[in-house]
Design a protein around this motif. Structure first.
Motif, PDB file in Angstrom:
ATOM      1  N   ALA A  32       0.826  -1.207   0.000  1.00  0.00           N
ATOM      2  CA  ALA A  32       0.000   0.000   0.000  1.00  0.00           C
ATOM      3  C   ALA A  32       0.864   1.262   0.000  1.00  0.00           C
ATOM      4  O   ALA A  32       0.552   2.241  -0.701  1.00  0.00           O
ATOM      5  CB  ALA A  32      -0.938  -0.004   1.202  1.00  0.00           C
ATOM      6  N   LEU A  33       1.938   1.270   0.775  1.00  0.00           N
ATOM      7  CA  LEU A  33       2.836   2.433   0.788  1.00  0.00           C
ATOM      8  C   LEU A  33       3.317   2.761  -0.618  1.00  0.00           C
ATOM      9  O   LEU A  33       3.274   3.918  -1.057  1.00  0.00           O
ATOM     10  CB  LEU A  33       4.046   2.148   1.677  1.00  0.00           C
ATOM     11  N   PHE A  34       3.790   1.747  -1.319  1.00  0.00           N
ATOM     12  CA  PHE A  34       4.303   1.976  -2.664  1.00  0.00           C
ATOM     13  C   PHE A  34       3.192   2.426  -3.611  1.00  0.00           C
ATOM     14  O   PHE A  34       3.362   3.395  -4.365  1.00  0.00           O
ATOM     15  CB  PHE A  34       4.972   0.719  -3.203  1.00  0.00           C
ATOM     16  N   LEU A  35       2.047   1.766  -3.569  1.00  0.00           N
ATOM     17  CA  LEU A  35       0.981   2.100  -4.513  1.00  0.00           C
ATOM     18  C   LEU A  35       0.427   3.502  -4.261  1.00  0.00           C
ATOM     19  O   LEU A  35       0.110   4.229  -5.219  1.00  0.00           O
ATOM     20  CB  LEU A  35      -0.134   1.058  -4.434  1.00  0.00           C
ATOM     21  N   TYR A  36       0.305   3.918  -2.999  1.00  0.00           N
ATOM     22  CA  TYR A  36      -0.127   5.293  -2.723  1.00  0.00           C
ATOM     23  C   TYR A  36       0.889   6.290  -3.268  1.00  0.00           C
ATOM     24  O   TYR A  36       0.529   7.311  -3.863  1.00  0.00           O
ATOM     25  CB  TYR A  36      -0.290   5.512  -1.217  1.00  0.00           C
ATOM     26  N   LEU A  46      -6.364   4.505 -10.257  1.00  0.00           N
ATOM     27  CA  LEU A  46      -6.469   3.055 -10.116  1.00  0.00           C
ATOM     28  C   LEU A  46      -5.572   2.538  -8.997  1.00  0.00           C
ATOM     29  O   LEU A  46      -5.987   1.707  -8.177  1.00  0.00           O
ATOM     30  CB  LEU A  46      -6.090   2.373 -11.434  1.00  0.00           C
ATOM     31  N   TYR A  47      -4.342   3.018  -8.942  1.00  0.00           N
ATOM     32  CA  TYR A  47      -3.389   2.523  -7.946  1.00  0.00           C
ATOM     33  C   TYR A  47      -3.804   2.940  -6.532  1.00  0.00           C
ATOM     34  O   TYR A  47      -3.638   2.181  -5.578  1.00  0.00           O
ATOM     35  CB  TYR A  47      -1.988   3.035  -8.282  1.00  0.00           C
ATOM     36  N   GLU A  48      -4.378   4.148  -6.408  1.00  0.00           N
ATOM     37  CA  GLU A  48      -4.866   4.589  -5.105  1.00  0.00           C
ATOM     38  C   GLU A  48      -6.053   3.746  -4.657  1.00  0.00           C
ATOM     39  O   GLU A  48      -6.172   3.402  -3.473  1.00  0.00           O
ATOM     40  CB  GLU A  48      -5.271   6.060  -5.162  1.00  0.00           C
ATOM     41  N   GLU A  49      -6.931   3.391  -5.577  1.00  0.00           N
ATOM     42  CA  GLU A  49      -8.094   2.574  -5.235  1.00  0.00           C
ATOM     43  C   GLU A  49      -7.670   1.192  -4.734  1.00  0.00           C
ATOM     44  O   GLU A  49      -8.235   0.673  -3.765  1.00  0.00           O
ATOM     45  CB  GLU A  49      -9.007   2.439  -6.458  1.00  0.00           C
ATOM     46  N   ILE A  50      -6.669   0.623  -5.363  1.00  0.00           N
ATOM     47  CA  ILE A  50      -6.169  -0.675  -4.924  1.00  0.00           C
ATOM     48  C   ILE A  50      -5.504  -0.549  -3.557  1.00  0.00           C
ATOM     49  O   ILE A  50      -5.693  -1.393  -2.669  1.00  0.00           O
ATOM     50  CB  ILE A  50      -5.211  -1.264  -5.968  1.00  0.00           C
ATOM     51  N   ALA A  51      -4.733   0.530  -3.361  1.00  0.00           N
ATOM     52  CA  ALA A  51      -4.100   0.764  -2.057  1.00  0.00           C
ATOM     53  C   ALA A  51      -5.159   0.957  -0.976  1.00  0.00           C
ATOM     54  O   ALA A  51      -4.999   0.473   0.160  1.00  0.00           O
ATOM     55  CB  ALA A  51      -3.183   1.975  -2.137  1.00  0.00           C
TER      56      ALA A  51
END
Length: 311
Positions: A32-36, A46-51
């Motif tokens: 989550a740290l990386f994707l945010y 999209l990446y924030e939603e997954i995080a």
């Protein structure tokens, strides 16, 4: 560079079903740290939603039975959440969000550190978490109590453990104790003479840990970074130890696999290490082409590299 980071992010997402742990080094918190961070950099929701989904999992599954440790337990999750809120990558009332972790690591330091000392690879998670938790704001009366409790309990339990004849601490634990008590010392917490005496204990044990090779490669690099912040009069007594560690490091061949944990430790301790960008790019390409790790662990490895490149 953006293409490489996007490739890391997409590989992690494709492999999410193989990540079952919650923690920082090998679990959903680290991913989550990386994707945010990448979502903020790339402006792609999209990446924030997954995080967001990963953080919801972490919140839902945190429980009082979780281990206190940094790699896969309460401490690493707490550090990750604190970072995300501080960086405005995640919204939330930090007091509310971290209340259970605060209670576990800071209001009952003896239990948390005692449990961790019984683990195979302990560090002083309560001390590391405390300094990160209190950074960036004026300390309240409750937080001052946490600080004094952590200072006293850490030394007390460590000295109790030293009384066990067969106990030989790993350098990782000694690194974490040095880091924590240097922060106390610089913050004028506790008794300066007592803290300096404790520095000598930790450095003597560090020399023994080196002698019996109770260390991982990243512990050596971390030791030198932490050691550099000690008072000069303390360092003057251990110049031979410093030189010995520098000589050992020079004999270790470059191997990017050994640096994955170091990248997480550099995030935790706030240090930067001179890792050549081109070496990371080559390494990531090799990882993505060959998948030489267990699928359970590859996402944590890629997340640490991706976060490093984003920063």
């Amino acid at each position: 560079m953006d293409t490489l980071i996007r490739k890391i992010a997409n590989t992690i997402i494709a492999n999410l079903q193989n990540t079952s742990m919650l923690g920082l080094f090998n679990g959903e918190m680290g991913i989550a740290l990386f994707l945010y961070r990448y979502a903020h950099m790339s402006k792609q929701n999209l990446y924030e939603e997954i995080a967001d989904g990963l953080i919801e999992d972490v919140y839902a599954l945190i429980n009082k039975e979780m281990k206190p440790d940094l790699k896969n337990g309460f401490c690493g999750i707490g550090l990750g959440i604190k970072y995300l809120i501080d960086e405005k990558l995640l919204e939330g009332d930090i007091e509310e969000v971290l209340s259970e972790i605060d209670a576990t690591l800071l209001e009952n330091v003896a239990k948390a550190f005692g449990n961790e000392l019984a683990m195979p690879d302990p560090v002083f998670s309560s001390g590391i978490y405390l300094h990160a938790r209190l950074a960036g704001h004026n300390v309240t009366e409750r937080e001052k109590k946490w600080t004094i409790l952590c200072y006293k309990t850490g030394i007390s339990l460590f000295e109790e453990k030293m009384a066990e004849v067969q106990w030989k601490p790993q350098l990782a634990l000694l690194d974490s104790m040095l880091f924590t008590y240097i922060e106390f010392y610089n913050g004028q917490i506790g008794e300066p003479d007592k803290t300096e005496s404790f520095f000598n204990v930790l450095l003597s044990l560090s020399a023994k840990a080196i002698e019996v090779r109770h260390f991982d490669t990243c512990d050596l690099y971390l030791f030198l970074q932490i050691y550099a912040r000690l008072p000069d009069r303390i360092k003057a007594q251990y110049q031979q130890l410093e030189k010995q560690i520098e000589n050992i490091i020079q004999t270790i061949p470059w191997n990017m696999e050994l640096w994955n944990d170091l990248l997480w430790w550099s995030f935790i301790y706030g240090y930067r290490f001179p890792i050549p960008e081109e070496s990371i790019e080559l390494y990531i390409e090799q990882v993505l082409d060959n998948y030489p790790f267990e699928l359970e662990n590859i996402n944590g490895r890629l997340a640490s590299l991706g976060l490093f490149l984003c920063s």
